[in-house]
Design a protein around this motif. Sequence first.
Motif, short mmCIF file in Angstrom:
data_model
loop_
_atom_site.label_atom_id
_atom_site.label_comp_id
_atom_site.label_asym_id
_atom_site.label_seq_id
_atom_site.Cartn_x
_atom_site.Cartn_y
_atom_site.Cartn_z
N ALA C 243 0.83 -1.20 0.00
CA ALA C 243 0.00 0.00 0.00
C ALA C 243 0.87 1.25 0.00
CB ALA C 243 -0.92 -0.01 1.21
N GLY C 246 2.22 2.20 -3.19
CA GLY C 246 1.23 2.66 -4.16
C GLY C 246 0.58 1.56 -4.96
N MET C 247 0.67 0.31 -4.49
CA MET C 247 0.05 -0.79 -5.24
C MET C 247 -1.43 -0.92 -4.86
SD MET C 247 2.97 -3.69 -4.95
CE MET C 247 4.68 -3.20 -4.86
N PRO C 248 -2.24 -1.42 -5.81
CA PRO C 248 -3.67 -1.58 -5.54
C PRO C 248 -3.93 -2.85 -4.73
CG PRO C 248 -3.18 -2.20 -7.79
CD PRO C 248 -1.89 -1.78 -7.19
#
Lengths: 510, 315, 366
Positions: C243, C246-248
């Motif tokens: 997170a 910046g990962m979904p």
Amino acid sequence: MAEAISVKNINKEFPGVKANQDINLSVNQGEIRAIVGENGAGKTTLMNIMYGLYQPDSGSIFIKGKEVKLHSSRAAISNGIGMVHQHFKLVPSFTLGQNIVLGMEPQRMGFVDNKRINQSVKEISEKYGLPIKVNNLARDASVGEQQRAEILKALYRGADILILDEPTAVLTDMETEELFEMLRGLAKQGKTILFISHKLREVLAVSDTTTVMRLGKIVGTVQTSETDSCQLAEMMIGRDTVGGRMRQNGVHPGEVVLELKNICVRDERNLLAVKNVNLQLHGSEVLGVAGVDGNGQEELIEAVMGLRPLLSGEVIVHGKNITHTSTRKIRESGVAYIPSDRNKSGVAIDALIWENLIASDYYRPPISAWLSLRQKEILQIAKDLIQRFQIFTPSANLQTGHLSGGNIQRLIVGRELGSERAMAVVASQPTRGIDISGTESIRRTLLEYANRGAGVLLVSADLDEVLALSDRVVVLYEGELYDAGVVDDEVRKRVGNLMTGSKEGCINDK
Amino acid sequence: MEIDLNRIITLSLFAATLRMATPVLLATLGGIFSSQTGIFHVGLEGLLDIGAFFAVVGSVATGSPWGGLVYAIVACSIASLIFAFVHLELRANEIIVGLALNIFATGMTNFLLFAVLGATGYYQSPLLKGFSVVQIPVIKDIPVINELLSGHFPLVYIAFFMVIVVYLVLYRTPFGFHIRAVGENIDAAKAIGINPKRIKYAGLLIAGVFCALGGSFMSLSYLNLFSEGISAGRGWLALAAINFGLGRPIPALVACLIFGFADALALRLQQFGLPSQIVLMLPYIVTFLVLGASAIQRETRKRNASRLKVGHEHA
Amino acid sequence: MINKKIAFPSMVHIRRIFGEVLTQFLNYLLILFLGLVIGAIVIFLSGKDPLTAYAALWKGAFGNWYKFADTLDRSTVLILCGLGAAVAFRTSVFNLGLEGQLYIGAMAAAIVGFAVPGLPKIIHIPLCLLAGIVAGGLWTLPVSYLRIRWNVPVMVPSLMLNYIGILFTQYLVSFPLRDPDAGMAGTPVLLDTARLPKFIQGSTINIGFIIAIVMVFLVYWFMFKTKIGYELRMVGYNPNFSASAGMPVKRSTILAMLISGGLVGFGGACIITGFFGRFLASFSVGYGWDGMMISLLAQNNPLGVLPASLFYAALANGAMTMQSQTGVPQTVVGMVKGAIMFFVTAQVFVTYFRGRMKKWKLTSTG
């Protein structure tokens, strides 16, 4: 007055840190003793030793003049020591009464006798002036009530010496005032109280004597009535004004790269952790955010990075409003992020080194094609970063967990700053718990970055670090931001007063 | 198609409900102990199998169903201790250990069925002594009620009686307090000197004993036989019941009764050639919905609480 | 002290890696050996000769070309279930609903297989397989929804969907889709255009196996060489880290469930169109559960799923021959599998070896 507890020549070393060095301490019966010091000064270690949770490497503990060996908290309890931890240890679905007697339940024919629980808890509650609703469930009780239950838990077990670890950190002003009243009452009835705190206003208000710790040693013990907050702050954070300064003075800041407007954020307990913070970070500037841990730093940064909901306010990066967008959007608008807890959110410890090195850039060229990762380019980039940021590893194909803490931190810094795109760097506790050479190189990297025109927001509980690197310092205290101005000869004193809660000059309550 | 509801919904249907609920209820009560110590016990299914099998072995060996019960309890206790050892001492993931236990139990009981009893698929014999039904003195003479409550197998009465016992143990004795403390806040338990490992051992052991009772009921009451895969998903159903009641015995009892009713109704529908599967699906659908609903309730309460506090603090 | 560490990092690391590889290898060797020994003891105690039994087991699994081909065929569904489990577990999503996804996928493939006439093989077969994949994948959505929207761990809901799926398909074959001519509850026979082509006379092996092999490498490629697979793995390792990079995270959870269910549904489609030729109630003898075990045995690595599946298939097929030739019941294999799982989950030997190494280090340094 008779001595209640004392320790002699206590030493305790953790890998890489001398947490306690030659500690000598003696507390009298009926005394309220405050132990103050910065983060990492060794207060909590000392208290844990006195409560049997840690074993000292050397030294001895005496209770009422008799030497005792505290192998466990059980041994401490049976010697009349009780501890109230910062994070309460209550079972949420039990009543407060049940929590207090847990492990020593009064019984009738094999069953827990709730009547006698109520009776005996009410008895000690009244005797010591700690009012609680016995039948309230712990999960419904207010924070103050939970804390009183914790204190009663210790008293129920026959504690004569109470250790409180930052008891006011979770309380409102009113609850704090009530707590102090109760502590004074307890002391009057012959209980000995040790409490850890950062807030000098409170220390001055309630303690009889104050012991100051710094870097694992005791700096001194003073009668609280004969001191003021300025003297204590100076003892806590040292006199050395800005020694070890790495940043040249008089840098001209550029335009604003990161702006926070009226930021409010809640913590896990739903309390307001960040209150109306306004801040402007300029290019070419290192802005230090000083403050004792737990004053809203984590919440503020996570909210800025889109990892925690903003209650109100705006985050503007280089003129672009990025409030309520995703972490990825925030990063793409030019913010690099070095999280404070590297193993929790900085890396995946079980992943390979190259996998961690590409974590913020993995989805775009040259690292990624439309779908697949480009191994050759990745290895090239990884090798380059490993070399530039001096990550000591034989190969990028190694599990990250094999690296030392300093190397992992350099890996994170390399990943975040290696591509040199970011205009603002949010660095939280960037050198916490790592060796000297690693600390040095990371600090240098941050300064170089600022020299190239980017803004660096340096959040650190290590005051020396903040003062060595920053152009300007602000202080977070109880979720509010105070300006301590540019770094000059007097800044240490100003910061020291702000972070210990005496913002309007020296306090002397007694 | 015309369905005569009067022929389907009868008093004996409710009697059958109690009967069908019994093995699930026993496994549920056992599982509640382990789940209250914080262990998600996937191995209940396997334990029921083991209990059922060794009850048969014991019954043949001793010539008495009560002897069978003892055998089952011993076997399930050993299996539970192995589970506990692997999970607590060797730190293996409880779910994986549970799955391994299930596989092992199926393999072992099926193999021993052949090796010890010389049968494949199922075992039935006059040597196998099952429990006999109990007529309750006064109740057996009251019409209507007698059909419902009298003439059940002893383990049925034991199971429903045990609900009260489990409730009292968990919520009224020091032991129960310690179990719940370990499950809810292990730090709180440790801080006052409770040994969480010992409590967890106890919880798992109790789960094993209850599964032994449940298993014995399956093989030694009603039909006196052991067949491969005799537990037929009742262990999973128990897991659903535990989750339905969030670990509390009374709601779990309600869940078990719903499940038992669905089972009994399905059996009845089958006799009439009606789709029993839809009815059998109900317990799982209900559990799924309950899980969802309780989570929604929990989350919205959290959100509301935060909204309330905003106003409070600004004021 | 610091300098010393930096001077020879490679030696330390190389020894560590080597030690780890060696540990794992010895670990598996010992586990396999011990599992077989336990089986042997049990066989011996039941009055049979373990060596002849194992010889028969070997012959049954690999004795000749056809047996070997049949073993490969048996592994098809195991491979696909294993891959499905591996994708979910790699993402730290505890999908326990494989069995249900298998049935739903199989049913969807069967319906397309018997109810859609007039298509050429080249279209009909992919359509059936696709139906299985889509159905298996979609079946996971309720679970993902609860996880993402309301923060319910996937374990219990996915478990509940097993039984809902199994019973639902049972209902379909008992009532609306029942073929009265079938001996047991089953759908009508699939059209010829929907059957996977066999390629060895005298064996049940069909192109399903080839597809499964391709899938092993495809899933491996996806998980380890693509950016989405990378996301899944990082989320599996550490969602907090993912997170903040910046990962979904939520999308990854849904995707892992979809792919997992899709692969398992694919397995169901393969076994129906390749082996059975119609949907039969309770056709699965725990393939979904086996898939989870296989994935764990393979340490959730898609490439490891292949040998682990072959091992499971060989045990299953060999056991039948063992039973018919030596009278040792095939259920002994279940005990061996269970024992092996115990050893694998407990990491008994790994712990032991690591302990030994540590002890050795301690005593050697003083």
